[in-house]
Design an enzyme around this catalytic site. Structure first.
Site, mmCIF file in Angstrom:
data_model
loop_
_atom_site.group_PDB
_atom_site.id
_atom_site.type_symbol
_atom_site.label_atom_id
_atom_site.label_comp_id
_atom_site.label_asym_id
_atom_site.label_seq_id
_atom_site.Cartn_x
_atom_site.Cartn_y
_atom_site.Cartn_z
ATOM 1 N N VAL A 28 50.399 -11.542 -1.041
ATOM 2 C CA VAL A 28 50.974 -12.487 -0.066
ATOM 3 C C VAL A 28 51.328 -11.781 1.234
ATOM 4 O O VAL A 28 52.030 -12.345 2.076
ATOM 5 C CB VAL A 28 52.228 -13.183 -0.649
ATOM 6 C CG1 VAL A 28 51.868 -13.957 -1.907
ATOM 7 C CG2 VAL A 28 53.356 -12.191 -0.938
ATOM 8 N N HIS A 35 47.993 -16.846 -4.036
ATOM 9 C CA HIS A 35 49.439 -17.043 -4.123
ATOM 10 C C HIS A 35 50.074 -17.337 -2.772
ATOM 11 O O HIS A 35 51.298 -17.231 -2.629
ATOM 12 C CB HIS A 35 50.096 -15.823 -4.763
ATOM 13 C CG HIS A 35 49.702 -15.630 -6.192
ATOM 14 N ND1 HIS A 35 49.776 -14.409 -6.844
ATOM 15 C CD2 HIS A 35 49.217 -16.509 -7.115
ATOM 16 C CE1 HIS A 35 49.357 -14.542 -8.096
ATOM 17 N NE2 HIS A 35 49.013 -15.805 -8.277
ATOM 18 N N CYS A 37 64.267 -28.264 6.926
ATOM 19 C CA CYS A 37 63.116 -28.853 7.593
ATOM 20 C C CYS A 37 63.573 -29.790 8.712
ATOM 21 O O CYS A 37 64.404 -30.684 8.495
ATOM 22 C CB CYS A 37 62.270 -29.623 6.575
ATOM 23 S SG CYS A 37 60.847 -30.474 7.312
ATOM 24 N N GLY A 94 42.886 -3.027 -7.902
ATOM 25 C CA GLY A 94 44.328 -2.912 -7.820
ATOM 26 C C GLY A 94 45.119 -4.040 -8.430
ATOM 27 O O GLY A 94 46.145 -4.441 -7.882
ATOM 28 N N ASN A 152 41.612 0.336 -11.149
ATOM 29 C CA ASN A 152 43.071 0.203 -11.162
ATOM 30 C C ASN A 152 43.690 1.414 -11.836
ATOM 31 O O ASN A 152 43.173 1.912 -12.831
ATOM 32 C CB ASN A 152 43.489 -1.069 -11.914
ATOM 33 C CG ASN A 152 44.961 -1.381 -11.761
ATOM 34 O OD1 ASN A 152 45.425 -1.706 -10.672
ATOM 35 N ND2 ASN A 152 45.720 -1.278 -12.841
#
Length: 285
Positions: A117, A133, A194, A234, A260
């Site tokens: 993200v 995500h 909001c 990764g 990884n």
């Protein structure tokens, strides 16, 4: 920048040869990236042996059910995120992000999926990318979908919380872009709701316990169905969002490689697993 990269051995030349041989038969490669590629940009991951956030701290991510229902949880989340934002925002792509952006020029590269993200793929220039995500560089209202940039939201939070502006932020940022603060400090932090409907705002990321947006998964599944080879970089693949693509690759019997440091959920079903720093391998492809 290397403090969050787990201990690893030298690159195996035999493994590189095996990787190149497997990829030579792939015409439409799809790449899936996880937090392990951003450790080289100074952003820690969750599960790396000895140095992941889960390994070094009693760290519990914010759950969606708590964030959506409890005002004090939102206060603590946004206070931490507010202090960490400048450092999270200023993180820069590393050679892995940059090389993946260059791969888009190849006819054999089909698509990029990321569980991250941090927005570093976009910073590096990637355009053929699906952020599974979401991205911490955006803020959205979950009720009416009103959205704005995280930077603009930061400016408005600063107006509401002048005493928090310029506070030092000792410690490290977390994988999702927040930082630890003293218990109770968030009680003085004012939230911005909001402006369209009055509901609370959230970073445009998938919280733990929250579902990936159906349109995002539909796009990712389409790209996966069109590909004929999967390269995972990764990721431990512990989260189902990522593991489903590993499972699909195995079910379709297409080439499937993992790079990884440390074990992954899909080690038993991949064609090749390479324990190495991702930048050392990507630079050889």
């Amino acid at each position: 920048m290397q403090k969050f990269v787990p201990a690893h051995g030298p690159v195996s030349e035999k493994a590189v040869e095996q990787l190149l041989d497997i990829l030579s038969g792939v015409e439409r490669l799809i790449v899936l990236t996880g937090a392990g590629i951003s450790t080289e940009s100074g952003i820690p991951d969750y599960r790396s042996p000895k140095i992941g956030a889960y390994e070094r701290h009693n760290y519990k991510p914010v759950m969606w059910q708590d964030f959506s229902k409890k005002h004090h949880v939102r206060q603590r989340f946004w206070a931490r995120n507010f202090l960490a934002w400048p450092r999270f925002r200023d993180a820069q792509p590393n050679s892995i992000h940059k090389n993946l952006a260059i791969w888009e020029r190849s006819d054999r590269f089909h698509w990029l999926l990321t569980q991250n993200v941090d927005g570093l793929h976009s910073k590096a220039g990637s355009e053929w990318v699906t952020e599974l995500h979401g991205c911490g560089h955006r803020v959205v209202c979950p009720s009416c979908s009103n959205a704005l940039s995280r930077e603009e939201f930061q400016e408005r939070l600063a107006e509401l919380n002048p005493r928090w502006v310029g506070q030092s932020t000792p410690g490290e940022i977390r994988p999702d872009g927040d930082i630890q603060i003293a218990d109770g400090a968030e009680k003085e932090f004012n939230l911005l709701d909001c402006e369209e409907c009055g509901n609370f705002m959230k970073t445009d990321v998938v919280f733990f316990g929250e579902n990936v947006h159906p349109k995002v998964m539909a796009k990712a599944n389409q790209m996966m169905d069109e590909s004929d080879g999967l390269l995972v970089l990764g990721s431990s693949l512990q989260v189902m969002t990522g593991y489903r693509f590993a499972y699909t690759a195995k079910a379709r019997q297409i080439p499937f490689v993992i790079v990884n440091i440390g074990p992954t959920r899909a080690d038993p079903i991949c064609d090749l697993k390479i324990e190495a720093k991702c930048s050392d391998i990507v630079s050889r492809i």
